[in-house]
Design an enzyme around this catalytic site. Structure first.
Site, mmCIF file in Angstrom:
data_model
loop_
_atom_site.group_PDB
_atom_site.id
_atom_site.type_symbol
_atom_site.label_atom_id
_atom_site.label_comp_id
_atom_site.label_asym_id
_atom_site.label_seq_id
_atom_site.Cartn_x
_atom_site.Cartn_y
_atom_site.Cartn_z
ATOM 1 N N ASP A 145 0.801 -1.088 0.079
ATOM 2 C CA ASP A 145 0.009 -0.065 -0.127
ATOM 3 C C ASP A 145 0.636 1.534 0.078
ATOM 4 O O ASP A 145 1.915 1.493 0.695
ATOM 5 C CB ASP A 145 -0.785 -0.038 1.209
ATOM 6 N N HIS B 97 -1.121 4.408 -0.392
ATOM 7 C CA HIS B 97 -2.091 5.175 -0.105
ATOM 8 C C HIS B 97 -1.994 6.847 0.146
ATOM 9 O O HIS B 97 -2.133 7.571 0.969
ATOM 10 C CB HIS B 97 -2.408 4.995 1.597
ATOM 11 N N ASP C 166 -4.318 -0.516 -3.103
ATOM 12 C CA ASP C 166 -4.516 0.567 -2.195
ATOM 13 C C ASP C 166 -3.295 1.730 -2.523
ATOM 14 O O ASP C 166 -2.505 2.187 -1.917
ATOM 15 C CB ASP C 166 -4.206 0.210 -0.663
ATOM 16 N N ASP D 120 -6.637 7.114 -1.335
ATOM 17 C CA ASP D 120 -7.401 7.204 -0.260
ATOM 18 C C ASP D 120 -6.274 7.406 0.975
ATOM 19 O O ASP D 120 -5.359 6.966 0.980
ATOM 20 C CB ASP D 120 -8.377 6.162 -0.037
ATOM 21 N N ARG D 121 -6.724 8.144 2.120
ATOM 22 C CA ARG D 121 -6.059 8.357 3.289
ATOM 23 C C ARG D 121 -5.146 9.494 3.047
ATOM 24 O O ARG D 121 -5.232 10.649 3.497
ATOM 25 C CB ARG D 121 -5.479 7.156 3.731
ATOM 26 N N ASN E 53 -8.682 -3.224 -1.750
ATOM 27 C CA ASN E 53 -10.004 -2.879 -1.417
ATOM 28 C C ASN E 53 -10.279 -1.265 -1.517
ATOM 29 O O ASN E 53 -11.438 -0.876 -1.552
ATOM 30 C CB ASN E 53 -10.253 -3.318 -0.145
ATOM 31 N N HIS E 54 -9.350 -0.469 -1.605
ATOM 32 C CA HIS E 54 -9.474 0.982 -1.801
ATOM 33 C C HIS E 54 -9.613 1.357 -3.270
ATOM 34 O O HIS E 54 -9.849 2.600 -3.582
ATOM 35 C CB HIS E 54 -8.481 1.755 -0.962
ATOM 36 N N HIS F 219 -3.619 -8.345 -2.764
ATOM 37 C CA HIS F 219 -3.705 -7.457 -1.886
ATOM 38 C C HIS F 219 -4.299 -7.899 -0.493
ATOM 39 O O HIS F 219 -3.504 -7.428 0.311
ATOM 40 C CB HIS F 219 -4.587 -6.446 -2.270
ATOM 41 N N ARG G 111 -12.078 -6.869 10.333
ATOM 42 C CA ARG G 111 -12.441 -5.703 9.684
ATOM 43 C C ARG G 111 -14.169 -5.755 9.436
ATOM 44 O O ARG G 111 -14.619 -4.601 8.892
ATOM 45 C CB ARG G 111 -11.927 -5.651 8.274
ATOM 46 N N HIS H 64 -2.206 -4.615 2.632
ATOM 47 C CA HIS H 64 -3.428 -4.585 3.322
ATOM 48 C C HIS H 64 -3.326 -4.087 4.657
ATOM 49 O O HIS H 64 -4.325 -3.871 5.448
ATOM 50 C CB HIS H 64 -4.288 -5.738 3.166
#
Length: 556
Positions: free
Chosen positions: A300, A302, A329, A332-333, A361-362, A410, A458, A485
């Site tokens: 990731d 991110h 990923d 995001d964030r 997943n993002h 991922h 999660r 992840h």
């Protein structure tokens, strides 16, 4: 009497451990805090505070399923404990379950009627639910949805006065939502306002369809939405013709580093060319690394663009001789997600065999709506790009296999045994991630330290043990699973008797976790993993989640 003394001793000791847990939490050592809160719970499991505090620590590690379980236990112990509802509502919100969150925040407001913070969060949650209802009301059925990408011809942008750019319905529907949402925010959510607002949406969307039908092609002309001519005064990176060159990518990255924007005309070209390449790939991509050559896997990133630049400083730019796999990923964030995705996509255009991209997943609408990418794209580019990226993310492969031996995904493995690589290749991935099944589990699952399978911390996917990993490797004649992840203190973790490695490449995640980042270099033919760790580098003063919706920023 001894039992009473023991009980009092346990209560006192639990309070002492809670203090230590709170200190670990303040130091951003959330895993340690969870362990300490768990010790306190073992000594005194009837204290709702311990459960709610542990729920908060789980949320900080994005373990929202566990957070909901702990907060629910706190509520069970003390139905009048407002923080239990607060923690659960925040966890529901982080999972995109806005309606469930609303119920909990309504309860918080009921228990704390004079708390201004509770009132503020409830109001924001009500707005979020109202917006969701509007979006559902104007949603076009999947069978009738037109591809934004297929309506755009980047070759004609800036050259033909009548070039098509975006479907009328796509352009007008978000405008309708924005107008109505603004009206609701200004006037309130009284029933007459809601009724009038819904009618407004219906009229605007119907008008869009009718106008599109009358015009035949159902698209705006370029003059109708924006002027995408490349202005003479534009001093940024330029693509000459159809070929994305290394010089262009270097110039673009340098511009991004200095917080300059790429012209929309070139952004369209990069994204559309990448989509064309990704569409042609299978859901499981086989990668061949010749003997004597190497291959790098990153986890990731991110939206942490400046840390991506540092990876390239440490390990070289992507090329045929220095290939990479970025394991999902990307966005995001972090608040430089657009810079990340355009850079990775540009390298894919420049050298398709020099960089591979896997879905995380993002890379999904639901996550992008909550965690900032959607807002960032809307702010830096346009609404059209929001839809375009959503389409392209659906084209990303789900997993890769290096030299038939290393399986890279991922998230993780599956709720059933016997899954073969051919089953993964057969997945129809061109959709938003479902909430169950193989595709969901590839993107969301996590390893666990004990055998067997368990519920996901999660709230999506599952947890799987080393026996599950070993059977999957044996069934498919593989040697190793590499996945991402999860934040890891050292940027990586080796588990399941050395058969599974987690790699995470966003150091000091969200500017607060204090973790290192890592990447893995594999040398052919033995493919022995060489793990390189690195620390975070400075970035401009733009906070993580800067483009997330107001409600999420309250909890970040």
């Amino acid at each position: 009497m001894p039992n009473m003394e023991t009980e009092n001793s346990n209560v006192s000791r639990a309070e002492e451990i809670k203090v230590l847990a709170n200190e670990a939490f303040k130091a951003h050592k959330y895993g340690q805090a969870i362990d300490l809160y768990s010790q306190a719970i073992e000594l005194n499991g009837d204290n709702a505070v311990y459960w709610a505090n542990r729920a908060f620590a789980h949320s900080k590690l994005e373990e929202y399923g566990s957070a909901i379980q702990d907060a629910s236990k706190a509520i069970e112990i003390d139905p009048k404990y407002s923080k239990g509802y607060y923690r659960r509502g925040a966890a529901y919100l982080a999972m995109g379950k806005i309606r469930d969150a609303l119920k909990d925040f309504q309860q918080v407001k009921k228990l704390c009627p004079n708390d201004p913070d509770a009132s503020k969060k409830l109001k924001e949650c009500e707005k979020a639910v109202m917006k969701l209802k509007f979006e559902e009301a104007i949603a076009v059925p999947e069978s009738q949805r037109r591809s934004v990408a297929e309506s755009i011809d980047f070759h004609s942008i800036g050259t033909s006065p009548s070039s098509s750019s975006v479907p009328t319905q796509v352009a007008l529907a978000p405008v309708a939502v924005a107008v109505v949402a603004a009206a609701v925010m200004l006037v309130g959510t009284a029933k007459p306002v809601v009724v009038v607002s819904v009618l407004m949406v219906i009229l605007v969307v119907l008008g869009a369809y009718l106008w599109g039908s009358c015009r035949g092609s159902g698209v705006f002309t370029k003059r109708g939405i924006m002027d995408l001519d490349v202005e003479p005064q534009y001093s940024g990176a330029r693509i000459e013709g159809d070929i994305v060159t290394l010089d262009f990518v270097k110039k673009m990255m340098d511009d991004f580093k200095n917080q300059k924007c790429l012209h929309k005309r070139y952004a369209f070209q990069i994204v559309l060319q990448t989509r064309e390449m990704l569409q042609a790939l299978p859901s499981l991509v086989d990668i061949n690394v010749p003997e004597g050559k190497h291959f790098t896997v990153c986890g990731d990133v991110h939206g942490q663009f400046y840390d991506l630049l540092n990876i390239f400083e440490l390990n070289g730019l992507p090329s045929e001789g220095n290939p990479y796999l970025f394991n999902g990923d990307f966005v995001d964030r972090g608040s430089f997600s657009l810079e990340i995705i355009l850079t990775l996509f540009a390298f894919k255009c420049m050298c398709p065999s020099g960089i591979y991209l896997s879905r995380g997943n993002h890379e999904s609408k639901s996550m992008n709506k909550i965690y900032g990418f959607e807002g960032e794209v809307r702010s830096k580019l346009s609404e059209t790009f929001v839809e375009l990226f959503a389409e392209v993310f659906c084209c990303l492969p789900l997993a890769h296999v290096i030299n038939g031996k290393v399986f890279v995904v991922h998230g993780g493995l599956f709720s059933v045994d016997g899954v073969k690589l051919s089953d993964i290749r057969a997945i129809d991935r061109f959709c938003e991630p479902p909430e169950e099944g193989l595709m969901c589990e590839l993107l969301w699952s996590d390893p666990q330290p004990f055998p067997g399978r368990g519920p996901s911390k999660r709230g999506v996917g599952l947890s799987f043990g080393k026996d599950v990993t070993q059977r999957f490797l044996q069934d498919n004649n593989l040697d190793l699973v590499v996945r991402s992840h999860e934040v890891k203190d050292e940027g990586y973790e080796i588990e399941h008797d050395g058969k599974l490695i987690t790699v995470f490449s966003a150091p000091n995640y969200c500017d607060q976790m204090g973790n290192k980042g890592a990447f893995i270099r594999f040398e052919a033919p033995d493919l022995k993993p060489n793990i390189v760790t690195f620390s975070a580098v400075p970035h401009p003063d733009v906070k993580p989640m800067a483009y997330a919706n107001n409600f999420m920023r309250m909890f970040s």
